[in-house]
Design an enzyme around this catalytic site. Sequence first.
Site, mmCIF file in Angstrom:
data_model
loop_
_atom_site.group_PDB
_atom_site.id
_atom_site.type_symbol
_atom_site.label_atom_id
_atom_site.label_comp_id
_atom_site.label_asym_id
_atom_site.label_seq_id
_atom_site.Cartn_x
_atom_site.Cartn_y
_atom_site.Cartn_z
ATOM 1 N N CYS A 398 -20.096 26.538 35.649
ATOM 2 C CA CYS A 398 -21.128 26.715 34.634
ATOM 3 C C CYS A 398 -20.744 27.979 33.890
ATOM 4 O O CYS A 398 -19.565 28.350 33.888
ATOM 5 C CB CYS A 398 -22.531 26.768 35.245
ATOM 6 S SG CYS A 398 -22.737 28.006 36.551
ATOM 7 N N ALA A 399 -21.676 28.657 33.263
ATOM 8 C CA ALA A 399 -21.286 29.843 32.496
ATOM 9 C C ALA A 399 -20.724 30.931 33.403
ATOM 10 O O ALA A 399 -19.634 31.458 33.176
ATOM 11 C CB ALA A 399 -22.475 30.367 31.704
#
Length: 445
Positions: A398-399
């Site tokens: 994810c980020a």
Amino acid sequence: MVLPVLGPAAAPDLSAHEPYAGIVLRAALWLAFLAPFFYATYGFANWLASQRDDVGSIVFAWERGIPFIAWTIVPYWSINLFYGLSLLLNDTKRGVDRLAGRYLTAQLVAVGCFILFPLTATFVRPQTSALPGFMFAVLGGFDKPFNQAPSLHIALLVIIWDQWRNRLKGMAGVVWHAWCLLIGASVLTTWQHHVIDIPTGALLGFFALWLFPRNGELPFAGFRLTADASARRLALFYALVAALALAGAVAGAFVSALWLILLWPTLALAIVAFAYAGAGAKVFQKTADGSVSLASRVLLLPHRLGARINAWIWTRKLPPHVAIAGGVFLGRFPTVAEAGAFGTVIDLAGELERPRGVTCRWTAVAMVDLLPPSPTAQAQAVAAIEGARSHGTVLVCCALGFQRSAGAVAAWLVATGRSPTLAQAHARLAASGRPVLRIAMDEPA
């Protein structure tokens, strides 16, 4: 601004050879509404501004050097023709409806702006003759100098350009882009608009494209205000920051028009607030291969830049990924080089776009940061992880690699019997040396 004629937003994936007559009828019905609506609202905004004695203008001093080129009234007017052709060559009724929604959005927002803060064009055009003179005379019959920012002409140009850019290939595509560029320039060389009207009009056009995308769900479809307290707090936070950016744009405009650039992050942050308020990850318009729509790429660029900077701050001293089990790795959103080291990337960052140049397999299951994923999204992520293992190593990201990806890997560990419970799975992830932010959710079946 010249009156447009309605056109479509095609949806090839749903175009099961609809009868052409039905498409034309649908477009004609929309046009029967939009044409008088245009004249009524645009004319009313013009009239209302003409009754005021405080209508100002936003003009850069260097604009005085922009030449008046009479013949460019021809490309300026040509937007009407392309509007009509878009209607006639549309593929589906849904396409007609979506493009009608785009045009209606541009019209409503632009006219609302013209009423709330009218601006006036300050240049006085010289006398013209022949065909340009005739076209300017017709234009002057209904188009007064008050409806400036955002330029409705530019907003409609963005919508029409997008409608045709993927249909026209080869030399036809090159000619199309060049002609659209000429139409855009003509709003200046006909002295119809000032420079500030162009970026504001373009922003409106991309907003209309985002609100009524060619394919996929509408961002507002099925919207229900979230009951999740954390989501509401995050929505309120982003809404407040968007309001501050808007206030900065308005206040700063009294000093310099350049402050209006803050309208861009204002809109981006408002869209993110909408996601947290209940719309969810579909506002990012991210597809299963990790790409995003052009409108999303443009409108949400300020937010994506902020997300990239935030990810760098939090992960700059950490390894980009760590091994978990069975060829599955957990990590932050990868660069092109980092992604190339894996057979597959499972991407859960709804707000980020797949880097250009990536050659490995890429599967996106868009999720919103700091919120528990839906059971469906989590199940999709788990299935994607297990399915990707047959193609080599797998990076789940994810980020930051702290929450969404960690939750998906933990669920995968439980689903495949590698950990008996989510708590133990998260403890295993934490032991790998990567920070893990756990969002409360049910145990996987």
